[in-house]
Design an enzyme around this catalytic site. Structure first.
Site, PDB file in Angstrom:
ATOM      1  N   HIS A 135      69.898  27.072 -18.730  1.00 29.34           N
ATOM      2  CA  HIS A 135      68.495  26.628 -18.835  1.00 29.34           C
ATOM      3  C   HIS A 135      67.497  27.775 -19.039  1.00 29.34           C
ATOM      4  O   HIS A 135      66.353  27.504 -19.435  1.00 29.34           O
ATOM      5  CB  HIS A 135      68.063  25.866 -17.582  1.00 29.34           C
ATOM      6  CG  HIS A 135      68.838  24.609 -17.327  1.00 29.34           C
ATOM      7  ND1 HIS A 135      68.961  23.606 -18.260  1.00 29.34           N
ATOM      8  CD2 HIS A 135      69.534  24.197 -16.235  1.00 29.34           C
ATOM      9  CE1 HIS A 135      69.699  22.625 -17.756  1.00 29.34           C
ATOM     10  NE2 HIS A 135      70.057  22.961 -16.527  1.00 29.34           N
TER      11      HIS A 135
HETATM   12  O1  VJV Z   1      64.534  17.891 -11.654  1.00 35.54           O
HETATM   13  C1  VJV Z   1      64.121  19.039 -11.542  1.00 35.54           C
HETATM   14  C2  VJV Z   1      62.635  19.370 -11.512  1.00 35.54           C
HETATM   15  C3  VJV Z   1      61.867  18.894 -10.444  1.00 35.54           C
HETATM   16  C4  VJV Z   1      60.905  19.828  -9.777  1.00 35.54           C
HETATM   17  C5  VJV Z   1      61.600  20.540  -8.599  1.00 35.54           C
HETATM   18  N1  VJV Z   1      62.107  19.572  -7.612  1.00 35.54           N
HETATM   19  C6  VJV Z   1      62.789  20.255  -6.496  1.00 35.54           C
HETATM   20  C7  VJV Z   1      63.065  18.638  -8.244  1.00 35.54           C
HETATM   21  C8  VJV Z   1      62.409  17.925  -9.433  1.00 35.54           C
HETATM   22  C9  VJV Z   1      61.599  18.413 -11.781  1.00 35.54           C
HETATM   23  N2  VJV Z   1      64.956  20.080 -11.453  1.00 35.54           N
HETATM   24  C10 VJV Z   1      66.379  19.923 -11.401  1.00 35.54           C
HETATM   25  C11 VJV Z   1      67.029  21.204 -11.897  1.00 35.54           C
HETATM   26  C12 VJV Z   1      68.509  21.064 -12.082  1.00 35.54           C
HETATM   27  C13 VJV Z   1      69.099  22.377 -12.558  1.00 35.54           C
HETATM   28  C14 VJV Z   1      70.561  22.273 -12.922  1.00 35.54           C
HETATM   29  C15 VJV Z   1      71.133  23.615 -13.295  1.00 35.54           C
HETATM   30  C16 VJV Z   1      72.459  23.544 -14.035  1.00 35.54           C
HETATM   31  O2  VJV Z   1      73.431  22.922 -13.251  1.00 35.54           O
HETATM   32  O3  VJV Z   1      72.372  22.787 -15.224  1.00 35.54           O
HETATM   33  C17 VJV Z   1      72.946  24.956 -14.459  1.00 35.54           C
HETATM   34  C18 VJV Z   1      73.130  25.934 -13.410  1.00 35.54           C
HETATM   35  C19 VJV Z   1      66.785  19.623 -10.027  1.00 35.54           C
HETATM   36  N3  VJV Z   1      67.636  18.649  -9.676  1.00 35.54           N
HETATM   37  C20 VJV Z   1      67.780  18.737  -8.327  1.00 35.54           C
HETATM   38  C21 VJV Z   1      66.979  19.778  -7.898  1.00 35.54           C
HETATM   39  N4  VJV Z   1      66.386  20.306  -8.959  1.00 35.54           N
HETATM   40  C22 VJV Z   1      66.844  20.270  -6.525  1.00 35.54           C
HETATM   41  C23 VJV Z   1      66.249  21.498  -6.303  1.00 35.54           C
HETATM   42  C24 VJV Z   1      66.121  21.997  -5.014  1.00 35.54           C
HETATM   43  C25 VJV Z   1      66.604  21.240  -3.918  1.00 35.54           C
HETATM   44  C26 VJV Z   1      67.199  20.002  -4.169  1.00 35.54           C
HETATM   45  C27 VJV Z   1      67.318  19.524  -5.462  1.00 35.54           C
HETATM   46  C28 VJV Z   1      65.518  23.240  -4.749  1.00 35.54           C
HETATM   47  C29 VJV Z   1      65.433  23.688  -3.452  1.00 35.54           C
HETATM   48  C30 VJV Z   1      65.949  22.918  -2.411  1.00 35.54           C
HETATM   49  N5  VJV Z   1      66.520  21.724  -2.661  1.00 35.54           N
HETATM   50  C31 VJV Z   1      65.896  23.407  -1.015  1.00 35.54           C
HETATM   51 ZN    ZN Z   2      74.016  21.339 -14.328  1.00 33.13          ZN
END
Ligand code: VJV
Ligand code: ZN
Ligand code: CA
Length: 370
Positions: A135
């Site tokens: 990403h």
């Molecule tokens: O969906 C999103 C973005 C948001 C904003 C941030 N919040 C936490 C979630 C919604 C719109 N981000 C995804 C990013 C997924 C990245 C995947 C990476 C890969 O596998 O493709 C390659 C290495 C997302 N989904 C879930 C979370 N973020 C998430 C983030 C956290 C969390 C729990 C879930 C960050 C910190 C903590 N918990 C403590």
């Molecule tokens: Zn992923």
């Protein structure tokens, strides 16, 4: 692949970082994989290499120099408030943590080393389980990815190979890599991912297929939750066969994000780790110089199981389903086996839809020429 020269890149220090106390991305999963690979006695079958971190100059080939300078200077103490002024680290997905620059440089260094070794013909297959940060964009971090090791490796491969194919089976769309090579026909990017209902990052419809000379060289395979091994492998093999036939790449880069395996904390596909490994096995039948990278994967024991099985797949070794003694898995019944079975869950993919997606992808591929 018993007759292939395999190199395995592992930076022991790179996986001891923590993005935050409770962040789903746990670099330690690479150490868990390493220990299982060692305890299954796979080390004698490959060359183990400790890579150097990427230099600032190497990082700036991929990223905006100002972003790299920022990564180098920033620390959790001074980032408070700064992220609003210079929003290249997004507070919750990509927190500022101690060592964020060294962590990123280490991952990129290993993937560049993979590419160099392939370029010099010293290995046929190079593995970097810490890599696969698909990403990261030129100017900012995104989705747990700070620096795009994949783009760095592909750029290196392009110095010695006319055409490079990139295949991404992480459950998320490989948007960063796609964007880096969106306007060139020397790199074909293919991502399989969950798409729709607000699933991150939201891009990756079949209509998104490249621009200018790169038109039709970005391939997207959008899927819904609950997809099974049978459906996935059917579609995956058909897409890969057609893409190989049309594009005839000289090198291959595989992003093996393990969040597409059943039971992942963020993903919700129903693939077994054997199904996931079969995707890699199929890719290796094309006998191309290949870089194999990690990626996502948030149920860490499953990630270690998956990448361990895939290391064995690369080496052409059969593993005992009973995990060897190690310091991460305990005595609980669910901690005993290597293989992760599918579960009963709803599957929002019909065979009709799978075939429709296949036909849309075939249409794009049918317009490519080499
Ligand atoms: O969906 C999103 C973005 C948001 C904003 C941030 N919040 C936490 C979630 C919604 C719109 N981000 C995804 C990013 C997924 C990245 C995947 C990476 C890969 O596998 O493709 C390659 C290495 C997302 N989904 C879930 C979370 N973020 C998430 C983030 C956290 C969390 C729990 C879930 C960050 C910190 C903590 N918990 C403590
Ligand atoms: Zn992923
Ligand atoms: Ca993907």
């Amino acid at each position: 692949m018993a007759n292939k020269k395999v190199s395995y890149f592992y930076a022991p220090d790179a996986s001891s970082y923590q993005l935050s106390e409770t962040h789903p991305m746990v670099p330690e999963r690479v150490n868990m994989t390493h220990e299982l690979v060692q305890n299954y006695r796979m080390f004698p079958h490959m060359t183990i290499i400790k890579p150097h971190p990427a230099t600032e100059e190497q990082l700036k080939r991929i990223h905006l120099p100002g972003y790299i300078d920022y990564l180098k200077k920033v620390s959790p103490l001074i980032s408070n408030g700064l992220v609003d002024l210079y929003p290249c680290l997004q507070a919750d997905d990509c927190p500022t943590f101690t060592g964020v620059y060294d962590y990123s440089a280490s991952i990129v260094g290993a993937s560049i080393a993979c590419a160099n070794r392939i370029n010099h013909g010293r290995s046929n297959i190079c593995i970097n389980w810490a890599g696969g940060m698909h990403h990261a964009k030129r100017r900012f971090a995104s989705g747990f990815c700070y620096a795009n090791d994949i783009a760095a490796a592909i750029l290196e491969l392009l110095t010695c190979h006319r055409r490079v194919m990139y295949v991404d089976i992480d459950v998320h769309h490989g948007d960063g890599v796609e964007e880096f090579f969106y306007n060139t026909n020397r790199v074909m990017t293919i991502s399989f991912h969950r798409h729709g209902n607000g699933f991150f990052p939201g891009t990756g419809s079949t209509a998104e297929s490249g621009v200018g000379p790169g038109k039709d060289y970005a391939i997207n395979v959008p899927l819904h939750k609950g997809i099974t091994d049978d459906q996935y492998i059917f579609l995956y093999k058909n897409v890969l066969m057609k893409a190989m036939e049309r594009f005839q790449p000289e090198a291959l880069v595989m992003q093996m994000g393990a969040d597409s395996v059943v039971g992942d904390k963020l993903g919700d596909f129903n693939l077994t780790n054997q199904g996931h490994a079969n995707c890699l096995k199929h890719a290796l039948t094309y006998n191309l110089p290949t870089i194999v990278l990690g990626g996502g994967g948030y149920s860490v024991k499953n990630v270690a199981r998956t990448w361990t099985l895939e290391t064995a797949t690369i080496l052409g070794l059969e593993l005992d389903n009973k995990l060897p003694a190690n310091s991460y898995f305990g005595h609980l019944p669910e901690d005993q086996n290597l293989i992760i079975p599918a579960i009963k869950m709803s599957n929002l993919n019909s065979m009709k839809e799978i075939k429709a997606v296949q036909n849309q992808v075939y249409e794009v591929l049918g317009r490519t020429e080499i």
